[in-house]
Design a protein around this motif. Structure first.
Motif, mmCIF file in Angstrom:
data_model
loop_
_atom_site.group_PDB
_atom_site.id
_atom_site.type_symbol
_atom_site.label_atom_id
_atom_site.label_comp_id
_atom_site.label_asym_id
_atom_site.label_seq_id
_atom_site.Cartn_x
_atom_site.Cartn_y
_atom_site.Cartn_z
ATOM 1 N N GLY A 1 0.806 -1.213 0.000
ATOM 2 C CA GLY A 1 0.000 0.000 0.000
ATOM 3 C C GLY A 1 0.840 1.264 0.000
ATOM 4 N N GLU A 2 2.152 1.114 -0.181
ATOM 5 C CA GLU A 2 3.039 2.283 -0.121
ATOM 6 C C GLU A 2 3.882 2.457 -1.378
ATOM 7 N N THR A 3 3.699 1.633 -2.367
ATOM 8 C CA THR A 3 4.526 1.710 -3.573
ATOM 9 C C THR A 3 4.298 3.051 -4.285
ATOM 10 N N ALA A 4 5.357 3.840 -4.392
ATOM 11 C CA ALA A 4 5.207 5.213 -4.892
ATOM 12 C C ALA A 4 4.658 5.243 -6.319
ATOM 13 N N ASP A 5 5.134 4.345 -7.175
ATOM 14 C CA ASP A 5 4.668 4.354 -8.564
ATOM 15 C C ASP A 5 3.152 4.149 -8.630
ATOM 16 N N THR A 6 2.658 3.238 -7.815
ATOM 17 C CA THR A 6 1.222 2.924 -7.837
ATOM 18 C C THR A 6 0.426 4.062 -7.185
ATOM 19 N N THR B 1 -2.205 -4.061 3.592
ATOM 20 C CA THR B 1 -1.768 -3.325 4.771
ATOM 21 C C THR B 1 -2.820 -2.304 5.193
ATOM 22 N N ASN B 2 -3.492 -2.614 6.270
ATOM 23 C CA ASN B 2 -4.565 -1.737 6.770
ATOM 24 C C ASN B 2 -4.075 -0.320 6.981
ATOM 25 N N GLY B 3 -4.841 0.626 6.485
ATOM 26 C CA GLY B 3 -4.544 2.029 6.769
ATOM 27 C C GLY B 3 -3.335 2.570 6.035
ATOM 28 N N SER B 4 -2.787 1.840 5.068
ATOM 29 C CA SER B 4 -1.635 2.373 4.332
ATOM 30 C C SER B 4 -2.105 3.417 3.319
ATOM 31 N N THR B 5 -1.157 4.058 2.657
ATOM 32 C CA THR B 5 -1.492 5.256 1.882
ATOM 33 C C THR B 5 -2.406 4.965 0.694
ATOM 34 N N ILE B 6 -2.139 3.903 -0.048
ATOM 35 C CA ILE B 6 -2.931 3.648 -1.270
ATOM 36 C C ILE B 6 -4.414 3.418 -0.933
ATOM 37 N N PRO B 7 -4.751 2.546 0.025
ATOM 38 C CA PRO B 7 -6.182 2.428 0.350
ATOM 39 C C PRO B 7 -6.779 3.714 0.903
ATOM 40 N N ARG B 8 -5.979 4.477 1.675
ATOM 41 C CA ARG B 8 -6.518 5.737 2.225
ATOM 42 C C ARG B 8 -6.882 6.708 1.117
ATOM 43 N N GLU B 9 -6.161 6.657 0.020
ATOM 44 C CA GLU B 9 -6.424 7.605 -1.072
ATOM 45 C C GLU B 9 -7.352 7.023 -2.141
#
Ligand code: M6R
Length: 368
Positions: A107-112, A132-140
């Motif tokens: 959930g943190e891969t910058a390219d994605t 990964t709960n609450g990581s950046t990609i799902p949050r956005e």
């Protein structure tokens, strides 16, 4: 904390039956109807979608490639797959009716992440498949399907990958349910097949020693090829990526149909080639794969063949035969990837490499 295993990776490979079961848990009612409650996109919006683009990197992108076969087959929605870093910089065609699916274990891969930011700027809906709960990609994202694999420590993704496959199947079936492209009983039948996957994965793991013996035979190998067709093609790519990451040797995956367009020139005496044979249910695919194996064997390849239980047609052309449980073609990746993970883990161990922390790699790639 490695539960007696030498590597986190090996432990995580053996956790896959449980991880697959957890990925499925609570996702359908007794009648088989799917409920993905993390999907905060209305059913009307899902009915309006006219294109799906799946973005991801590395192993997650191979899960996306498998997803394309399943989603298009079940929903008839055109589905593209693209590496996140290529997608972002090519001026892709996105509308409000495009669903962008981002697959990322961390959930943190910058390219994605950059890819989904771009998609949302274009007003497309974004659904994340993430571990990964609450990581950046799902949050956005507008919606998320968590894969529930539990923390993955090994840099090489294993249980992360198989649970991504499960989440992709669930998404495809859910879209089919919402849009009415499959009858409820057809969906329930696939859900039943999915529910049996943990025991099938366990059956493959129970024969890990056979795979370790193959790795022992190839400890001095400098190059390995992988062939697959249809949903087995991304598995060939994944088998090759695992070997590159862990054993640092030349490894390539091909679509078997592509052989005669170039790669067959690579075949030489003794070259190990893993061949993922589609189930016999898809006769035309199966037959073509058998012919490809005959072709490479005639040119000296050492064929390591993954084929379903009871498939005898392949035996004369297999130097080594790895048996897979009998499952539908679209679901075969879940079981077919397991021997390839075991092979890479074992070969790298025999070569004396650090399996959990391969050189030059990080678990999450947080720079573009
Ligand atoms: O966390 P992500 O799923 O976004 O990671 C994507 C890739 O970096 C990752 O799958 C990588 O290819 C793995 N090391 C593969 O084993």
């Amino acid at each position: 904390e490695k539960d007696g295993f030498d590597w986190f990776m090996r432990k995580e490979i053996f956790e896959q039956p449980r991880a697959v079961a957890d990925a499925l848990l609570g996702r359908h009612t007794e009648s088989g109807a799917l409920q993905l409650d993390e999907v905060r996109i209305s059913e009307q919006e899902l009915r309006d979608i006219d294109k799906i683009i799946i973005v991801a990197c590395g192993t997650s992108c191979y899960a996306a490639m498998v997803a394309k076969y399943a989603i298009e087959h079940w929903t008839r929605i055109p589905c593209e797959v693209e590496l996140s870093h290529e997608f972002r910089y090519r001026d892709p065609i996105l509308t409000r009716q495009t669903l962008v699916v981002a697959i990322s274990q961390s959930g943190e891969t910058a390219d994605t992440l950059m890819a989904i930011r771009y998609a949302r700027e274009q007003r497309s809906k974004v659904l994340a498949i993430c571990n990964t709960n609450g990581s950046t990609i799902p949050r956005e994202s507008d919606a998320v399907i968590y894969t529930h694999a539990g923390p993955e420590i090994g840099v090489a993704s294993t249980k992360g990958f198989v649970t991504q496959l499960i989440a992709c199947y669930l998404l495809g079936l859910y879209l089919a349910q919402v849009r009415g492209t499959k009858f409820g009983d057809e969906i329930a039948a696939v859900v039943d097949d999915l529910a049996r996957m943990p025991e099938h994965v366990q059956a493959v793991l129970d024969r890990a020693d056979e795979v370790y013996a193959i790795a022992a035979q190839h400890a001095a190998t400098r190059s390995v090829l992988f062939l697959g067709r249809h949903a087995g093609f991304p598995i060939a790519l994944e088998g090759a990526l695992k070997l590159k990451e862990l054993a640092y040797i030349h490894a390539e995956g091909f679509a078997a149909g592509e052989l005669k367009h170039g790669p067959i020139a690579l075949i030489e005496e003794g070259l190990p080639v893993f061949c993922v044979v589609p189930p016999r249910g898809r006769d035309e695919l199966h037959q073509k794969m058998v012919s490809a194996i005959q072709e490479i064997r005639a040119r000296g390849a050492h064929t390591i063949v993954l084929a379903e239980e009871g498939d005898e047609s392949i035996a004369p052309y297999a130097d080594v035969l790895i048996r897979l449980p009998r499952v539908p073609t679209l679901l075969q990746p879940v079981v077919a990837v397991v021997p390839l993970q075991l092979f890479a883990c074992e070969l790298a161990t025999q070569m004396g490499h650090d399996v959990d922390q391969p050189r030059n790699l990080a678990k999450s790639v947080t720079v573009e």
